[in-house]
Design a protein around this motif. Structure first.
Motif: not given
Lengths: 164, 661
Positions: A75-76, A79, A113-114, A118, B253-254, B499-500, B503, B507
């Motif tokens: 995930g963001t 990352h 992905a997540c 977090c 959403d990550p 990165f995005f 993703f 997806e």
């Protein structure tokens, strides 16, 4: 074996496809070809569509997995906190790439992905156990926990066998 | 009486099969159908007990959401139980959800009989013995780990809502999170739960409910911000034999975990919101589409539905009205695109989660072709407060176009990670520096990524932007579902864009060309930017790189304009906002072959400072390509030709002898 799962579902109920796949997967840890064929027949939908759904969603796998599943959160937040290094360290330590299983079938390495944890990034999970706020230095210890457990069990089984 | 379903006396006859319309009011104000002081006393005692107002033994609350558990809450609970047994103390252990202050987990509250509820943070199994001794045996304050008090009895202890993290927050959705037990319907009812449902069923017509939500100005909290009332009105006006209501809990959403936390900490509020919505639009069947990655949230929801059924709050003739509602959980199977309404419907129907062109909108023709309303978890969690306190009250919070509050999941390079709820209109600066407590390790703030893969990265120059749907759009981000990832100087914006895109590329469902092929091309262009010259000996590749960058912006706008669903339409946002605010960083990568944040590995060189290196040999073992040479006890050096720039030596060196340039 998987036909027992079918009892909870109605025949030809097309909307039951995803839950049925989920149940069968939790039974075998993956989706064997035979099971996919049976599901297609039971729900009255073409095998191609079952296969389409099974390959569309990330949750489903068509190959068996190892005893311990390590999931690295990508995930963001993870990352930004260098989870790619964790992944690399795991890949080198286990000698496999993400998505693969070690030859001794002890570990499967996956990315997700997540995970939604977090706040304690970067996170990995091993089976259902969470490990948060990690750095590359913590990786060997975590892997060791699960390899020694496996070796211990193997030794115990051997001891039992020799005792018998 | 242990629960509200235990009858106060034989006069009470409420049961799921034969429901009483006064049940909810009776629980907290009752008994209403007969006059008996004994019954009144019994109910009052139960209420006090459930509100933790009067109890004979100490209560220990432990925050056991996923974040708490990941920080070791289960081990702390076990240690506390052992300690209590050892000291022979009788106490009640109450697992709660997450109060939001995740960086301070494990959070444990202690409430002594007649005392106030005091929160302690960062409890570990190691200090449990000391902690229990001090708080339960000596009956004193454990000052080392004190967070604050929930009541206002003692002036010496700081009230919890006065500490910086909570001070600027306004809790509506998260009101009960971390405070009451998420597994007990009794606790929820005692704290004002189902009052809104009771009010709606007794006093309001469906259209009045819709009007109330319309005038409250509530907008969908899933990201796009469509007015909730309008969606409901559209579905209400449809004539159909069956209508569906869906709660979208496919939080993909990550960097976002609001829905997980709400479902884990206060699932009854979401279900009550759904019941009200179902009544308003005339839906008889509902689904909660929840990610399979959230096992705890799913089990809490299962428990919630079960308890609602046992109390006669779900099924037919709820509270003796002619309204009936049946709710089922559908587990997602790990596809980000299923957060999109039409894809989600496809997934419930047992197909691949691929979006369909709209119109027809789901409110007119959705699940199985019937009118269907889909709302986000947070949207439903707002409903009860709006019904209880009125639309006017809700509309008084926030800005002219965005009403109410918004929950954000703070994460990344920020001191106070966790879940916060702030009124709309608060500036990003306040969220980052006041609520979030700023950047750790005295680093410089660089950007905040808001709105997940559909949003953008906002730099310091626009940090005074207020948090509302329109303002965020004008600066190139979007509200999104509430991911709020803070980045400091060590984050490379080219890397974030990469990165995005990776993703999104993974997806993308593959149905429409702009999203499937366009994002792939974009990713290729971005990947080429930090490409090392060493690997690009042929000039064509270098040419491609510059050509790609020239076309990047145009490609992005084509994808935005022509994609089928929101995923594709917003996919270029991270890149576009990067180009807008961090252009010099892209240029630095391109022209100077430099990554100031030292993230893009191909542009880095690793060297060992031989005056610091002790020759311990740890890095040699770590290096997977044998790129480090040197004798033991003497300074080592790195063979640049062999080095793959993985950074493992840098991470493993205990003497910080490895330099990155």
């Amino acid at each position: 074996m998987h036909k027992d799962v079918f009892k909870n579902y109605q025949k030809n109920d097309k909307s039951a496809l995803i839950p049925l796949l989920q149940d069968v997967q939790s039974l075998y840890n993956y989706l064997p070809e035979e099971a996919l064929k049976d599901i297609a027949e039971f729900l009255g939908i073409p095998l191609s569509r079952v296969f389409g759904v099974a390959t569309f969603y990330n949750q489903f796998r068509l190959t068996p997995i190892g005893k311990n599943v390590i999931r690295v959160c990508r995930g963001t937040a993870c990352h930004v906190k260098n989870s790619s290094n964790l992944l690399f360290a795991l890949e080198t330590a286990l000698g496999i790439k993400a998505g693969e299983t070690t030859r001794d079938k002890n570990f499967t390495l996956e990315t997700v992905a997540c995970i939604g944890a977090c706040s304690i990034a970067p996170v990995i999970t091993v089976n259902d156990e969470f490990y948060g706020r990690l750095s590359v230095k913590d990786i060997p210890k975590i892997i060791k926990t699960y390899t020694t457990a496996q070796q211990k069990a193997a030794v115990e089984i051997k001891a039992e066998e020799s005792a018998a | 009486m242990k629960s509200y379903m235990d009858k106060c006396c034989s006069e009470c006859w409420h049961s799921p099969a034969n429901p009483c319309d006064m049940f909810i009011r009776c629980c907290t104000e009752g008994p209403l159908c007969h006059n008996s002081d004994a019954c009144k006393q019994r109910l009052m005692d139960l209420n006090k007990k459930l509100r933790y107002e009067s109890h004979d033994i100490p209560i220990i609350f432990i925050g056991m959401g996923t974040c708490g558990l990941a920080s070791g809450a289960a081990k702390v609970e076990q240690a506390i139980r052992q300690e209590l047994e050892k000291l022979n103390i009788n106490a009640q252990i109450e697992p709660t959800g997450c109060i939001g202050y995740c960086s301070k987990e494990v959070i444990v509250d202690i409430k002594l009989p007649g005392g106030e509820r005091i929160s302690y943070c960062e409890i570990t199994p190691k200090i449990v013995a000391k902690f229990i001794q001090k708080t339960l045996v000596d009956k004193q304050i454990f000052t080392e780990k004190l967070l604050g008090t929930h009541n206002k009895l003692n002036t010496e202890i700081i009230p919890i809502h006065n500490i910086p993290f909570f001070k600027k927050q306004q809790k509506i959705v998260l009101e009960n999170c971390g405070i009451i037990s998420p597994i007990s319907i009794d606790a929820y009812i005692a704290n004002g739960g189902f009052k809104a449902l009771d009010k709606v069923l007794r006093l309001m017509k469906p259209m009045e409910v819709v009007k109330e939500i319309l005038s409250s100005g509530l907008r969908g909290r899933g990201g796009a911000g469509f007015p909730t009332g309008k969606k409901w009105e559209l579905a209400h006006n449809q004539k159909a034999d069956v209508k569906y209501l869906i709660c979208n809990a496919d939080e993909g959403d990550p960097g976002a975990f609001m829905d997980r936390s709400v479902l884990e900490s206060d699932p009854f509020r979401v279900v009550e919101g759904m019941l009200i919505a179902a009544f308003a639009i005339g839906a008889s069947k509902g689904y909660i589409y929840c990610r399979a990655e959230y096992p705890l949230a799913i089990s809490r929801l299962e428990n919630t539905i079960e308890q609602c059924k046992n109390y006669g709050l779900m099924g037919d003739n709820i509270l003796n009205s002619d309204f009936g509602f049946d709710l089922k959980i559908k587990k997602g199977a790990g596809a980000f695109v299923c957060g999109e309404e039409t894809a989600l419907i496809g997934s419930i129907e047992g197909r691949r989660g691929m979006p369909k062109p709209r119109p027809p909108f789901p409110s007119i023709s959705g699940l199985y072709g019937k009118p269907t309303v889909i709302n986000n978890v947070e949207t439903f969690a707002n409903i009860t407060s709006i019904v209880n306190k009125g639309a006017e009250w809700f509309a008084s919070i926030g800005t002219s176009t965005s009403k109410g509050t918004k929950v954000f999941a703070l994460s990344g390079k920020i001191n106070n990670t966790g879940l916060v709820e702030v009124p709309m209109g608060m500036t990003l600066e306040d969220v980052v520096f006041d609520v979030g407590g700023g950047i750790p390790n005295h680093k410089q703030f660089k950007a905040v990524q808001i709105g997940g893969p559909s949003g953008g990265c906002l730099p310091e120059s626009v940090i005074k932007t207020p948090v509302d749907y329109e303002s965020l759009k004008t600066v190139g981000a979007m509200m999104g579902s509430g991911g709020f990832v803070v980045m400091d100087e060590d984050t490379c914006m080219v890397d974030v864009a990469k990165f995005f895109l990776t993703f999104i590329q993974n997806e993308s469902c593959g149905k429409c060309v702009p999203c499937r092929e366009g994002t792939k091309r974009m990713l290729e262009i971005i990947e080429r930017i930090p490409h090392s010259y060493k690997n690009t000996s042929n000039k064509l590749d270098q040419l491609q790189r510059f050509k790609g960058v020239i076309h990047l912006q145009r490609l992005a706008s084509v994808i935005q304009d022509t994609s089928l669903c929101g995923l594709g339409q917003s996919a270029p946002n991270p890149v576009l906002s990067g180009l807008k605010y961090f252009r010099e960083e892209y240029e630095e990568h391109l022209y100077e072959r430099k990554c100031s944040a030292a993230v893009c590995k191909e542009l880095l060189t690793f060297t060992i400072d031989n005056s610091i290196c002790t020759g311990c040999g740890v890095c040699v073992k770590k290096c997977s390509v044998d790129a480090i040479a040197g004798e033991k006890g003497h300074a080592h050096y790195i063979l640049d030709d062999k080095c793959i720039r993985c950074g493992m030596c840098f991470e493993s060196c205990r003497f910080n002898a490895i330099e990155v340039n």
